[in-house]
Design an enzyme around this catalytic site. Structure first.
Site, PDB file in Angstrom:
ATOM      1  N   ARG A  90       0.839  -1.207   0.000  1.00 17.82           N
ATOM      2  CA  ARG A  90       0.000   0.000   0.000  1.00 17.82           C
ATOM      3  C   ARG A  90       0.873   1.257   0.000  1.00 17.82           C
ATOM      4  O   ARG A  90       0.576   2.227  -0.701  1.00 17.82           O
ATOM      5  CB  ARG A  90      -0.913   0.000   1.230  1.00 17.82           C
ATOM      6  CG  ARG A  90      -1.682   1.295   1.389  1.00 17.82           C
ATOM      7  CD  ARG A  90      -2.571   1.278   2.607  1.00 17.82           C
ATOM      8  NE  ARG A  90      -3.336   2.504   2.722  1.00 17.82           N
ATOM      9  CZ  ARG A  90      -4.342   2.659   3.571  1.00 17.82           C
ATOM     10  NH1 ARG A  90      -4.693   1.672   4.351  1.00 17.82           N
ATOM     11  NH2 ARG A  90      -4.991   3.802   3.633  1.00 17.82           N
ATOM     12  N   ASN A 144     -10.627  -4.191  -1.045  1.00 21.37           N
ATOM     13  CA  ASN A 144     -10.534  -3.142  -2.069  1.00 21.37           C
ATOM     14  C   ASN A 144      -9.670  -3.559  -3.258  1.00 21.37           C
ATOM     15  O   ASN A 144      -8.799  -4.400  -3.096  1.00 21.37           O
ATOM     16  CB  ASN A 144      -9.906  -1.891  -1.438  1.00 21.37           C
ATOM     17  CG  ASN A 144     -10.942  -1.060  -0.718  1.00 21.37           C
ATOM     18  OD1 ASN A 144     -12.060  -0.923  -1.189  1.00 21.37           O
ATOM     19  ND2 ASN A 144     -10.558  -0.505   0.430  1.00 21.37           N
ATOM     20  N   CYS A 165     -19.044  -1.776   1.279  1.00 21.52           N
ATOM     21  CA  CYS A 165     -18.191  -0.659   1.673  1.00 21.52           C
ATOM     22  C   CYS A 165     -18.876   0.027   2.854  1.00 21.52           C
ATOM     23  O   CYS A 165     -20.110   0.067   2.916  1.00 21.52           O
ATOM     24  CB  CYS A 165     -18.052   0.322   0.515  1.00 21.52           C
ATOM     25  SG  CYS A 165     -17.033   1.750   0.926  1.00 21.52           S
ATOM     26  N   HIS A 195     -16.452   4.105  -3.859  1.00 18.69           N
ATOM     27  CA  HIS A 195     -15.511   5.218  -3.658  1.00 18.69           C
ATOM     28  C   HIS A 195     -15.678   6.325  -4.699  1.00 18.69           C
ATOM     29  O   HIS A 195     -14.730   7.046  -5.003  1.00 18.69           O
ATOM     30  CB  HIS A 195     -14.049   4.719  -3.614  1.00 18.69           C
ATOM     31  CG  HIS A 195     -13.744   3.953  -2.356  1.00 18.69           C
ATOM     32  ND1 HIS A 195     -12.504   3.475  -2.047  1.00 18.69           N
ATOM     33  CD2 HIS A 195     -14.554   3.595  -1.316  1.00 18.69           C
ATOM     34  CE1 HIS A 195     -12.544   2.855  -0.876  1.00 18.69           C
ATOM     35  NE2 HIS A 195     -13.788   2.905  -0.427  1.00 18.69           N
ATOM     36  N   TYR A 242     -13.871  10.365  -1.123  1.00 22.44           N
ATOM     37  CA  TYR A 242     -13.022  10.005  -2.269  1.00 22.44           C
ATOM     38  C   TYR A 242     -13.175  10.973  -3.435  1.00 22.44           C
ATOM     39  O   TYR A 242     -12.323  11.026  -4.309  1.00 22.44           O
ATOM     40  CB  TYR A 242     -13.310   8.557  -2.708  1.00 22.44           C
ATOM     41  CG  TYR A 242     -12.843   7.585  -1.652  1.00 22.44           C
ATOM     42  CD1 TYR A 242     -11.550   7.080  -1.661  1.00 22.44           C
ATOM     43  CD2 TYR A 242     -13.669   7.227  -0.598  1.00 22.44           C
ATOM     44  CE1 TYR A 242     -11.097   6.232  -0.669  1.00 22.44           C
ATOM     45  CE2 TYR A 242     -13.228   6.373   0.408  1.00 22.44           C
ATOM     46  CZ  TYR A 242     -11.945   5.886   0.355  1.00 22.44           C
ATOM     47  OH  TYR A 242     -11.497   5.055   1.355  1.00 22.44           O
TER      48      TYR A 242
HETATM   49  C1  G6P Z   1     -13.168   3.313   4.351  1.00 24.73           C
HETATM   50  C2  G6P Z   1     -13.443   2.655   3.065  1.00 24.73           C
HETATM   51  C3  G6P Z   1     -12.577   1.433   2.879  1.00 24.73           C
HETATM   52  C4  G6P Z   1     -11.140   1.794   3.059  1.00 24.73           C
HETATM   53  C5  G6P Z   1     -10.921   2.432   4.365  1.00 24.73           C
HETATM   54  C6  G6P Z   1      -9.493   2.923   4.464  1.00 24.73           C
HETATM   55  O1  G6P Z   1     -13.732   2.563   5.329  1.00 24.73           O
HETATM   56  O2  G6P Z   1     -14.771   2.306   2.972  1.00 24.73           O
HETATM   57  O3  G6P Z   1     -12.763   0.932   1.611  1.00 24.73           O
HETATM   58  O4  G6P Z   1     -10.341   0.655   2.991  1.00 24.73           O
HETATM   59  O5  G6P Z   1     -11.779   3.520   4.556  1.00 24.73           O
HETATM   60  O6  G6P Z   1      -9.159   3.012   5.786  1.00 24.73           O
HETATM   61  P1  G6P Z   1      -7.656   3.139   6.252  1.00 24.73           P
HETATM   62  O7  G6P Z   1      -7.741   3.293   7.722  1.00 24.73           O
HETATM   63  O8  G6P Z   1      -6.977   1.851   5.825  1.00 24.73           O
HETATM   64  O9  G6P Z   1      -7.085   4.312   5.541  1.00 24.73           O
END
Ligand code: G6P
Length: 418
Positions: A90, A144, A165, A195, A242
């Site tokens: 990531r 994702n 989601c 998103h 997003y």
């Molecule tokens: C939200 C979205 C998810 C995403 C997450 C990221 O919940 O719905 O799709 O993965 O945020 O969270 P993070 O804490 O990993 O940045």
């Protein structure tokens, strides 16, 4: 019932366990099967889950599996929450695009494509292996990029799949808090792609209160979008967080280049969470978990599972096949809208036509998702390039070429064709 979590060693698992305890009247789980490729993480999360269940007086047993077949056998529902390549991948997804002055984000833009390339083949393999031992299990995808992954599974002929989601559930809670009402009194006219969504109406007991929310509480609503309150008022709808990666792209890039990306923050949170989970005295969900984007995802996930199990025709915002819902998109596109959930699955409810401001971006990103899926399934440098060229946040050939090289080189270990 038996609930299986693929990626059970994820730091998110206590979120689900907390939900199992709170929502036990809605969903009776007798076995929680945790599957993961890492033995260490599995041991850690199983220990934490058992302590939580016992402290919460929940009778479910926790089983652990590195083998997928054993985990899925006899399961009513299989929830998939994994991250191919972990947070290290990531971090690369979010930093490489910045070299080309493009957004560094794990699901949007070039980072999202890199994640799709690594994730789709793994998810297709998992779905195949689950189906081989258990063709009737429901597969809920929280992995994702949810829209592309769900489309991959549906196109491969997996019918018992729903993409989930937490974004809509988070807005529902947020609006309820601002209005001082219970969340279940709020329904959303939520539309778009995963998103890439807008709340066009906020229904309180059936009456649209969005104009009032924006007029009286714009300063509280806007921060959740990452956009200025004035812009949100002018749009007349509430874009998801997003969307600020589109509407404020250049500004976000400059900030990321200066301050760093979300992956770095998440890595620190995860280290701390894992320390807490290793502590035998900890038996409740740490407050720290609320700092993850998926906080409260258990409520959405477990509520959806309950509807699939009881066939109660309740409405859930999920990722489903478009069909004819948005007539300007292909039928096999996957959209994120309210759907009616029965024991046979989720069916998108009709939606009011989309205004051009929304429809244009939705169509554009749907075309990108089509090409991204093509690249993830069939591989090849040229397919990766075409997907990047089609993305509204990239679009220029020189940038797309450079990003293609960076992404392919950085992900070689996860791309069998590279
Ligand atoms: C939200 C979205 C998810 C995403 C997450 C990221 O919940 O719905 O799709 O993965 O945020 O969270 P993070 O804490 O990993 O940045």
């Amino acid at each position: 019932m038996k609930l299986t979590i693929i990626g059970g060693g994820s730091t998110y698992t206590p979120e689900i366990v907390d939900g199992l305890i709170r929502l036990r009247d809605r969903l009776e789980v007798t076995e929680l099967a945790l599957q993961d490729v890492s033995d260490d993480r599995l041991g850690l999360l199983a220990g934490m889950s058992r302590r939580m269940l016992s402290a919460g007086g929940h009778p479910a047993t926790v089983t652990t599996h590195t083998d997928l077949g054993g985990a899925a056998e006899g399961a009513d529902i299989v929830l998939v929450q994994l991250r191919v390549g972990g947070q290290a991948a990531r971090l690369r997804d979010e930093t490489l695009p910045l070299r080309c002055d493009c957004l560094g984000q794990e699901t949007t833009g070039a980072g999202g494509l890199a994640k799709a390339l690594r994730t789709v083949p793994v998810m297709l393999d998992i779905a195949e292996r689950v189906r081989a031992v258990n063709p009737t299990a429901w597969l809920i995808d929280f992995t994702n990029p949810v829209g592309i992954v769900t489309r991959a599974l549906l196109e491969a002929g997996h019918r018992r799949v729903v993409g989930l989601c937490s974004a809509a559930a988070v807005f529902q809670r947020h609006f309820a808090e601002v209005l001082g009402v219970a969340p279940d009194r709020i329904a959303l006219d939520h539309v778009g792609l995963n998103h890439l969504t807008w709340e066009r109406r906020v229904l309180l007991d059936g009456t649209d209160v969005l104009p009032r929310l924006l007029a009286e509480h714009g300063h509280r609503v806007a921060p959740a979008t990452g956009l200025p309150a004035d812009l949100v008022r002018r749009l007349g709808s509430v874009p998801s967080y997003y969307l600020h990666y589109y509407y404020s792209h250049d500004e976000v890039v400059v900030r990321q280049q200066k301050d760093g990306v979300r992956a770095q923050e998440v890595m620190e949170i995860e280290d701390e969470l894992l320390d807490r989970y290793a502590d035998e005295r900890v038996n409740t969900k740490p407050e720290l978990l609320t700092r993850r984007g998926g906080a409260f995802y258990a409520d959405a996930a477990l509520d959806l599972m309950a509807s699939l199990r009881h066939g109660d025709h309740r409405t859930h915002v999920v990722n489903v096949r478009n069909g004819t819902t948005l007539p300007f998109l292909p039928a096999d596109a996957v959209i994120e809208v309210p759907a009616t959930v029965t024991a046979d699955g989720a069916v998108a409810q009709p939606v009011e036509p989309l205004e051009p401001l929304i429809a244009g971006l939705v169509a554009h990103v749907t075309a990108y998702e089509h090409l991204a899926l093509d690249a993830a399934v069939h591989g090849g440098r040229d397919r990766v390039f075409r997907a990047l060229l089609a993305h509204p946040l990239i679009g220029q050939h020189a940038v797309a070429d450079r990003l293609t090289d960076l992404i392919v080189a950085a992900n070689r270990d996860h791309l069998p064709w590279a």
